[in-house]
Design a protein around this motif. Structure first.
Motif, short mmCIF file in Angstrom:
data_model
loop_
_atom_site.label_atom_id
_atom_site.label_comp_id
_atom_site.label_asym_id
_atom_site.label_seq_id
_atom_site.Cartn_x
_atom_site.Cartn_y
_atom_site.Cartn_z
N GLU A 15 -28.06 -14.43 9.85
CA GLU A 15 -28.17 -13.24 8.99
C GLU A 15 -27.00 -12.11 9.43
OE1 GLU A 15 -32.47 -14.77 9.27
OE2 GLU A 15 -30.42 -14.76 10.38
N ALA A 16 -26.42 -12.32 10.66
CA ALA A 16 -25.35 -11.49 11.16
C ALA A 16 -24.09 -11.86 10.76
CB ALA A 16 -25.62 -11.10 12.58
N CYS A 17 -23.23 -10.99 10.15
CA CYS A 17 -21.82 -11.15 10.32
C CYS A 17 -21.15 -10.35 11.63
CB CYS A 17 -21.21 -10.70 9.07
SG CYS A 17 -19.48 -11.03 8.64
N SER A 18 -20.79 -11.24 12.48
CA SER A 18 -20.40 -10.57 13.67
C SER A 18 -18.96 -11.01 14.03
CB SER A 18 -21.39 -10.97 14.79
OG SER A 18 -21.24 -10.34 16.07
N ILE A 19 -18.07 -10.34 14.55
CA ILE A 19 -16.84 -10.76 15.03
C ILE A 19 -16.33 -9.93 16.18
CG2 ILE A 19 -15.92 -11.32 12.66
CD1 ILE A 19 -14.37 -8.67 12.72
N ALA A 20 -15.70 -10.47 16.95
CA ALA A 20 -15.11 -9.71 18.13
C ALA A 20 -13.88 -10.12 18.80
CB ALA A 20 -16.11 -9.91 19.36
N LEU A 21 -13.13 -9.31 19.30
CA LEU A 21 -11.66 -9.36 19.86
C LEU A 21 -11.56 -9.29 21.13
CD1 LEU A 21 -8.72 -10.20 18.56
CD2 LEU A 21 -8.41 -7.69 18.58
N PHE A 22 -11.05 -10.14 21.88
CA PHE A 22 -11.03 -10.13 23.48
C PHE A 22 -9.57 -10.27 23.74
CE2 PHE A 22 -15.39 -11.57 22.90
CZ PHE A 22 -15.94 -11.11 23.91
N ASP A 23 -9.17 -9.55 24.71
CA ASP A 23 -7.88 -9.84 25.32
C ASP A 23 -8.09 -10.48 26.84
OD1 ASP A 23 -5.00 -9.55 26.34
OD2 ASP A 23 -4.94 -7.59 25.56
N GLY A 24 -7.90 -11.63 27.02
CA GLY A 24 -8.29 -12.30 28.23
C GLY A 24 -9.83 -12.03 28.17
N ALA A 25 -10.45 -11.67 29.12
CA ALA A 25 -11.82 -11.28 29.49
C ALA A 25 -12.33 -9.78 28.90
CB ALA A 25 -12.23 -11.52 30.80
N GLN A 26 -11.44 -9.11 28.46
CA GLN A 26 -11.64 -7.67 28.05
C GLN A 26 -12.26 -7.75 26.43
OE1 GLN A 26 -8.63 -4.80 29.09
NE2 GLN A 26 -10.06 -3.19 28.35
N LEU A 27 -13.07 -7.11 26.27
CA LEU A 27 -13.47 -6.84 24.59
C LEU A 27 -12.74 -5.79 24.36
CD1 LEU A 27 -15.32 -7.46 22.16
CD2 LEU A 27 -16.90 -5.79 23.33
#
Length: 217
Positions: A15-27
């Motif tokens: 039910e969630a539309c979820s995205i994320a952007l990481f640079d290496g291990a950092q959010l």
């Protein structure tokens, strides 16, 4: 998750539309919306709102099980962006992400976990994972009654965890009512990532492709 560059994570199986952007291990950025429906209309604008329009060296997308439509939307977007950006595209099992989140939230990185989430047609997707996050058998789509008869671990997570535990009529469960969150994809065991982007449906699709339909004699 191991990457020296930027990684875009797409999670659309629930039910969630979820995205994320990481640079290496950092959010770097995240957007998590519990939509129910409408992932197709929201996903690309959400990505474009990220720094650099979300451009990344690597893309990770959920393979399911979950919503047939949601899974296909995420995979299609990941493939298209991978071609446009020349990025590596990897897939991961959605229930493995929930299991990794559950171990972290329960403050025990070594607890085996059973995941129980909404399926289709009133059924639930159920799968167990060992203390390393390795699947113990395939995800199954079951009626609630059938799910309640399965062996399970003390830690149960997913948006049907509480109902699952209540049907078991046992008091010693730890339940976590959570949906998969792309911003926590860094918790996934590296072994869960795969180049094969075949969807994990957990049950037969509702619609039968025209090429597979039985023609009258």
């Amino acid at each position: 998750m191991q990457s020296s560059g930027r990684t875009l994570v797409i999670e659309t199986a629930s039910e969630a539309c979820s995205i994320a952007l990481f640079d290496g291990a950092q959010l770097v950025a995240q957007d998590h919306r519990e939509l129910g429906r409408g992932h197709a209309e929201r996903l690309v604008p959400m990505i474009e709102a990220f720094p650099g329009k979300g451009r990344a060296d690597q893309i990770m997308t959920s393979l399911g099980p979950g919503s047939f439509t949601g899974v296909r939307i995420g995979i299609a977007a990941a493939r298209a962006l991978g071609v446009a950006w020349g990025a590596k595209v990897l897939g991961y099992p959605t229930l493995a992400l929930i299991a990794a989140m559950a171990r972290k939230d329960a403050k025990t990185d070594t607890a085996p976990t059973t995941i129980c989430v909404n399926g289709g047609h009133g059924e639930w997707f159920v799968q167990s994972f060992d203390s390393l996050g390795t699947p113990q058998g395939l995800a199954a789509s079951l009626t609630p009654e059938a799910a309640a008869r399965r062996d399970c671990h003390r830690l149960i997570a997913g948006n049907r965890a509480r109902q699952f535990a209540e049907m078991r009529k046992e008091a010693d469960f730890i339940t976590l009512d959570i949906l998969p969150d792309a911003s926590r994809a860094n918790l996934l065991p590296q072994a869960c990532l795969a180049r094969d982007l075949s969807p994990i449906y957990g049950r037969a699709p509702d619609a039968v492709p025209q090429s597979q339909r039985v023609r009258p004699a």
